[in-house]
Design a protein around this motif. Structure first.
Motif, PDB file in Angstrom:
ATOM      1  N   LEU A  16       0.841  -1.197   0.000  1.00 53.61           N
ATOM      2  CA  LEU A  16       0.000   0.000   0.000  1.00 53.61           C
ATOM      3  C   LEU A  16       0.872   1.241   0.000  1.00 53.61           C
ATOM      4  O   LEU A  16       1.868   1.313   0.731  1.00 53.61           O
ATOM      5  CB  LEU A  16      -0.903   0.005   1.252  1.00 53.61           C
ATOM      6  N   PRO A  39      -2.622  -0.319  -4.527  1.00 54.11           N
ATOM      7  CA  PRO A  39      -3.600   0.615  -3.955  1.00 54.11           C
ATOM      8  C   PRO A  39      -2.914   1.844  -3.372  1.00 54.11           C
ATOM      9  O   PRO A  39      -1.770   1.775  -2.909  1.00 54.11           O
ATOM     10  CB  PRO A  39      -4.287  -0.219  -2.870  1.00 54.11           C
ATOM     11  N   TRP A  41      -3.608   5.398  -0.858  1.00 53.08           N
ATOM     12  CA  TRP A  41      -4.408   6.205   0.053  1.00 53.08           C
ATOM     13  C   TRP A  41      -3.765   7.584   0.137  1.00 53.08           C
ATOM     14  O   TRP A  41      -2.551   7.727   0.042  1.00 53.08           O
ATOM     15  CB  TRP A  41      -4.450   5.587   1.448  1.00 53.08           C
ATOM     16  N   ASP A  56      -7.582   5.195  -3.789  1.00 53.13           N
ATOM     17  CA  ASP A  56      -8.705   4.366  -3.369  1.00 53.13           C
ATOM     18  C   ASP A  56      -9.381   4.931  -2.127  1.00 53.13           C
ATOM     19  O   ASP A  56     -10.578   4.749  -1.934  1.00 53.13           O
ATOM     20  CB  ASP A  56      -8.211   2.940  -3.087  1.00 53.13           C
TER      21      ASP A  56
END
Length: 243
Positions: A16, A39, A41, A56
């Motif tokens: 991540l 992904p 963030w 995401d």
């Protein structure tokens, strides 16, 4: 890591990518987001923007965009948000920050050079402390990992340096005490600063920055971008980046 480092070496052993961008528009952070194949963030102060569009999850950690370019509240809010994402209880942090805002301020003289040292999780605080001192008070400031400071770097330190050592815990605290002792032998005015949490510990240096700026008649909020030379320097960097 810095966004540039991820762009330079995209293969990482991680699942991540968490990006931190005050307004969600920082060009190289955007490039890092585009480079990441997994992904993403975003921890930010604004819900929409080019980086947010690639992510995401978007975590808005401040009630509004901070007006000062010498970020203080938005920094502590972002660090608290990351701590919460890692499962920490952050409910006690607002009260602790309030205490730090009303505690006694650090003393300083006519020094124009500062050293801040720390180890473990406190090393990031040392880097942020130095960033504030440079941006807001325009003084020469250097961050060091505690053990690193105790080696060759001491050769360039003397009584003209105002020093702070973030204490930490366990072995870090032992080496922090050793660093403070060494700095005192060199004639430095040094504080061994007890540490609680990065969100709380940085407040002392935010306050120091403001007080230094006021003492020297310097404007802390625009990180010197009110001066044509620094405006030109920022423009040159943007032009090189575009090229």
């Amino acid at each position: 890591m810095q966004a540039l480092e991820l762009v330079l070496r995209r293969d990482r052993e991680a699942d991540l990518l968490v990006l931190v961008s005050h307004e969600g528009e920082t060009p190289l952070t955007l490039e890092a987001a585009r480079a990441w194949q997994g992904p993403r963030w975003l921890v930010t102060g604004k819900a929409d923007g080019p980086i947010a569009e690639l992510c995401d999850e978007v975590i808005v950690c401040t009630p509004e965009i901070e007006e000062s370019w010498c970020h203080t509240a938005s920094y502590t809010a972002a660090v608290a948000a990351i701590a919460a994402l890692l499962g920490e209880d952050i409910g006690w942090l607002p009260g602790a920050v309030e205490e730090a805002l009303t505690a006694g301020a650090p003393e300083f003289g006519q020094q124009e050079r500062f050293v801040v040292a720390g180890a473990g999780r406190d090393l990031a605080t040392a880097h942020e402390a130095v960033l504030k001192l440079r941006e807001g008070a325009w003084v020469a400031a250097e961050p060091y990992e505690t053990e690193q400071l105790l080696h060759g770097y001491l050769a360039a330190v003397d009584e003209s340096v105002r020093a702070f050592v973030l204490e930490g815990e366990g072995l870090a605290a032992e080496r922090g005490a050793a660093a403070a002792a060494a700095l005192r032998e060199l004639g430095c005015h040094v504080d061994l600063v007890p540490t609680r949490h990065p969100v709380v510990d940085i407040v002392l240096f935010q306050r120091l920055t403001v007080e230094l700026a006021e003492a020297h008649g310097r404007e802390p909020d625009r990180i010197r971008r009110h001066d044509p030379r620094w405006i030109a320097a920022a423009s040159a960097a943007k032009a090189d980046n575009a090229a």
